[in-house]
Enzyme design. Structure first.
Site, mmCIF file in Angstrom:
data_model
loop_
_atom_site.group_PDB
_atom_site.id
_atom_site.type_symbol
_atom_site.label_atom_id
_atom_site.label_comp_id
_atom_site.label_asym_id
_atom_site.label_seq_id
_atom_site.Cartn_x
_atom_site.Cartn_y
_atom_site.Cartn_z
ATOM 1 N N HIS A 1 1.208 2.711 2.440
ATOM 2 C CA HIS A 1 1.212 1.460 1.659
ATOM 3 C C HIS A 1 -0.182 1.148 1.100
ATOM 4 C CE1 HIS A 1 0.183 -1.510 5.180
ATOM 5 N NE2 HIS A 1 -0.526 -0.430 5.245
ATOM 6 N N GLU A 2 -0.242 0.113 0.262
ATOM 7 C CA GLU A 2 -1.482 -0.274 -0.441
ATOM 8 C C GLU A 2 -2.052 0.895 -1.245
ATOM 9 O OE1 GLU A 2 -3.484 -2.844 -1.074
ATOM 10 O OE2 GLU A 2 -2.224 -4.334 -0.106
ATOM 11 N N GLY A 3 -1.191 1.647 -1.903
ATOM 12 C CA GLY A 3 -1.635 2.832 -2.642
ATOM 13 C C GLY A 3 -1.640 4.021 -1.695
ATOM 14 N N GLN B 1 -4.836 6.988 -3.995
ATOM 15 C CA GLN B 1 -6.246 6.625 -3.749
ATOM 16 C C GLN B 1 -7.168 7.755 -4.204
ATOM 17 O OE1 GLN B 1 -7.264 3.717 -2.705
ATOM 18 N NE2 GLN B 1 -5.265 2.884 -2.179
#
Ligand SMILES: Cc1cc2nc3c(=O)[nH]c(=O)nc-3n(C[C@H](O)[C@H](O)[C@H](O)COP(=O)(O)OP(=O)(O)OC[C@H]3O[C@@H](n4cnc5c(N)ncnc54)[C@H](O)[C@@H]3O)c2cc1C
Length: 609
Positions: free
Chosen positions: A457-459, A464
């Site tokens: 999650h969060e990229g 990233q």
């Protein structure tokens, strides 16, 4: 861990220097310590004892309501009571005006005690902080303040079943709600229809209301949505409608829980598929759709969301670190007690001797030292980045600018490095416990399962990596990488004169040189497809170079604080040495494929698999 946290905050980062800034002038080293003490105590008493329960009694939907263990309700009430939901906010909105670095350090106790229960609080703070930055005064007053008070909790609704990494494909639509839509005091009022997938904390009864922040597209004049991320706007969609005094109106908004996702880990945080505007709860008859209030201007949804990105990603990285830390401490304790085997001596093993605690075997120490170097190094990374956030917000103009540039390039590392290596630490913790580690009788397996989320999650890890090599190291003529190299150079310069640190300083200099050369070689042809095919090995190498630098810098602080002779200091220096001996050499393999622009993964054909 508390001793390491205090050492990093005070002896390494010198957080006391923040006290001279107007924003933090009412604070003192004592108030910082008391916030940490309070959070450590609440985490120990209200979170840690119920961490396993939140996993085994995972959220349950009976078709009407979602049930969570009573202990989760009690933990969240205690968290809200502590005031931490508004920790970094101004006094006049009920905040504590804490520096980000102290807020993060304080929240780290909750991640370690129960990362899943802590999830509700992190999302609520993130949601409310975003509204403070981008909402109208009334949106702040009605929504953010009630979230800070813990009366309502919040969510972040970005992902959809068909749009995860690629948010430009968001299909949720928002249309103006009637002729007077712009006159609503809570903000321009729209009707939203669409499905949001993976929404953490999307349904529960921990609080009387849930404030969803939802990304959706407003159709253009031709009735079609604007392609790409420019067409995305942001909306406040409360589960229950409220008036401008923050009172519930008694109307249920058309937000329906389609179902809960059943996860590998992080089970204590509900994870939901939400249907917006499907007609299950028709609201204010006339138009279909869930009622939502625009935040910011149309088309600025992603920009508003990403305003909080640095902090959110540091938060994810710190969560990964603390799970790694929990596993490290559990496996260290186990290794000191579990007896098995005889030590290897100069003349081999002596079977007549009693078995020894497994910590006496070199290979077990290797696994413990690896964990120590990952989790304490990761903690240094996250606190360093949080300190940069403070510099960006309250530093002198030049220092703030530099902090912003450094954060651009370090944020993908802050999110990704601990997600990978503190997960590896959790795997090693299981290994230290042997067969017992593979059972549910010990916590280490849960830490691993909980931590496995962080690369997703969060990229994702891959996204990233693309952000780092494709954007961050090349933007502004490579300003971020140059500045980072200068900071590393300053550390190397100081370390070069210190006994025991000159050799690692040379190792870091060589690693940095290889990183720079590989960055240039990756982009030598200027073809993104060629450069970016090996973005993930690049991310891994970059992260390891950053961690090597931070370990060297921490080692300098150990020398400065004259703790090198004590067990505490010896441990830090050993972890630093471990990192240079066992970890840093790995960058050669990673950077090798980057520098050659190895084409294998690009050229591999679908049908060859
Ligand atoms: C437990 C959990 C909680 C979550 N909480 C929330 C939440 O609260 N709110 C929210 O909005 N979302 C949330 N998410 C969603 C999360 O952010 C997404 O799962 C994530 O962005 C990845 O999207 P995806 O699952 O659709 O995977 P995909 O995007 O389909 O990716 C699958 C794989 O393909 C790779 N990939 C995809 N595109 C590319 C590309 N262009 N180049 C190279 N590789 C690529 C990815 O790296 C990944 O390895 C949560 C997810 C989980 C599992």
């Amino acid at each position: 861990m508390r001793a390491t946290l205090d050492f990093l905050l005070h002896d390494w980062l010198g957080v006391a220097s923040l006290l001279s800034r107007a924003r933090f002038a009412d604070h003192s080293v004592e108030t910082f310590a008391s916030v940490l003490d309070t959070c450590e105590r609440i985490a120990r008493d209200k979170f840690a004892p119920y961490n396993r329960l939140s996993d085994t009694q995972e959220p349950h939907f009976d078709g009407e309501r979602v049930h969570l263990p009573e202990s989760t309700h009690a933990a969240m009430a205690a968290y809200a009571e502590s005031g931490m939901l508004a920790a970094a906010q101004d006094y006049d909105v009920g905040g504590m005006q804490l520096p980000c670095v102290i807020e993060m350090a304080a929240n780290s106790f909750f991640s370690k005690a129960s990362v899943a229960m802590g999830g509700y609080a992190m999302l609520t703070s993130g949601n409310a902080n975003l509204l403070m930055a981008h909402g109208t005064p009334l949106q702040r007053e009605v929504f953010a303040r009630n979230e800070f008070a813990g009366r309502w909790f919040g969510t972040m609704c970005l992902s959809e079943p068909q749009a995860g990494s690629s948010l430009s494909d968001v299909a949720t639509r928002a249309v103006p709600d009637g002729d007077g839509f712009e006159a609503d005091p809570l903000g321009p009022r729209y009707r939203l229809r669409g499905n949001k997938m993976w929404i953490s904390a999307g349904e529960h009864e921990l609080t009387e209301n849930i404030i969803h922040l939802v990304l959706a597209k407003i159709p253009g004049p031709d009735g079609k949505p604007v392609a790409g991320t420019r067409g995305i706007s942001l909306f406040i969609v409360p589960k229950k409608l409220v008036n401008e005094r923050g009172e519930l109106t008694g109307e249920r908004n058309d937000v329906a829980l389609a179902g809960l996702n059943h996860k590998l880990g992080y089970r204590g945080t509900t994870n939901t598929l939400l249907n917006f505007g499907e007609g299950r709860f028709p609201v204010r008859a006339g138009a279909p759709g869930a009622i939502g209030y625009l935040v910011g201007r149309p088309g600025e949804g992603l920009r508003c969301m990403f305003h909080m990105m640095n902090e959110a990603r540091i938060g994810v990285g710190l969560g990964a670190v603390m799970l790694g830390c929990a596993g490290y401490e559990a496996s260290l304790e186990y290794a000191r007690q579990r007896t098995q085997g005889r030590p290897m001596t100069g003349s081999g093993k002596d079977a007549t001797q009693p078995p020894v605690p497994i910590i006496q075997h070199a290979d077990v120490r290797r696994m413990l030292l690896a964990q120590k170097s990952y989790v304490e190094g990761g903690l240094a990374l996250e606190l360093y980045c949080a300190r940069l956030v403070d510099e960006l917000a309250t530093g002198a103009p030049d220092a703030a600018r530099e902090a912003g540039t450094l954060l651009e390039v370090l944020t993908p590392i802050a999110k990704s490095w601990p997600s990978e290596w503190c997960l590896e630490a959790n795997s090693l913790a299981i290994q230290v416990l042997g067969g017992y580690g593979y059972t549910r009788d010990f916590m280490v397996e849960q830490y691993w399962r909980d931590n496995r989320l962080n690369m997703i999650h969060e990229g994702t890890h891959g996204i990233q990596a693309l952000d780092l090599l494709g954007r961050k190291v090349v933007m502004d003529g490579g300003a971020g990488l140059k500045l980072l190299a200068a900071r590393m150079g300053a550390t190397m310069e100081r370390a070069g004169h210190v006994e025991g640190l000159a050799v690692p300083a040379q190792g870091l200099a060589a690693a940095l040189q290889k990183l720079g050369a590989a960055t240039r070689a990756a982009w030598a042809t200027g073809v993104p497809e060629e450069a970016l095919a090996n973005a993930t090995p690049y991310l891994q190498a970059f992260g390891h170079v950053v961690l090597a630098w931070l370990w060297l810098d921490v080692a300098l602080a150990v020398q400065r604080a004259q703790t090198a002779a004590e067990a505490f200091g010896q441990g830090k220096l050993a972890a630093m040495r471990y990192f240079y001996a066992y970890e840093l050499p790995k960058i050669d393999a990673w950077l090798g494929v980057v520098a050659q622009r190895e084409s294998l993964v690009r050229e591999m054909q679908d049908e060859w698999f």
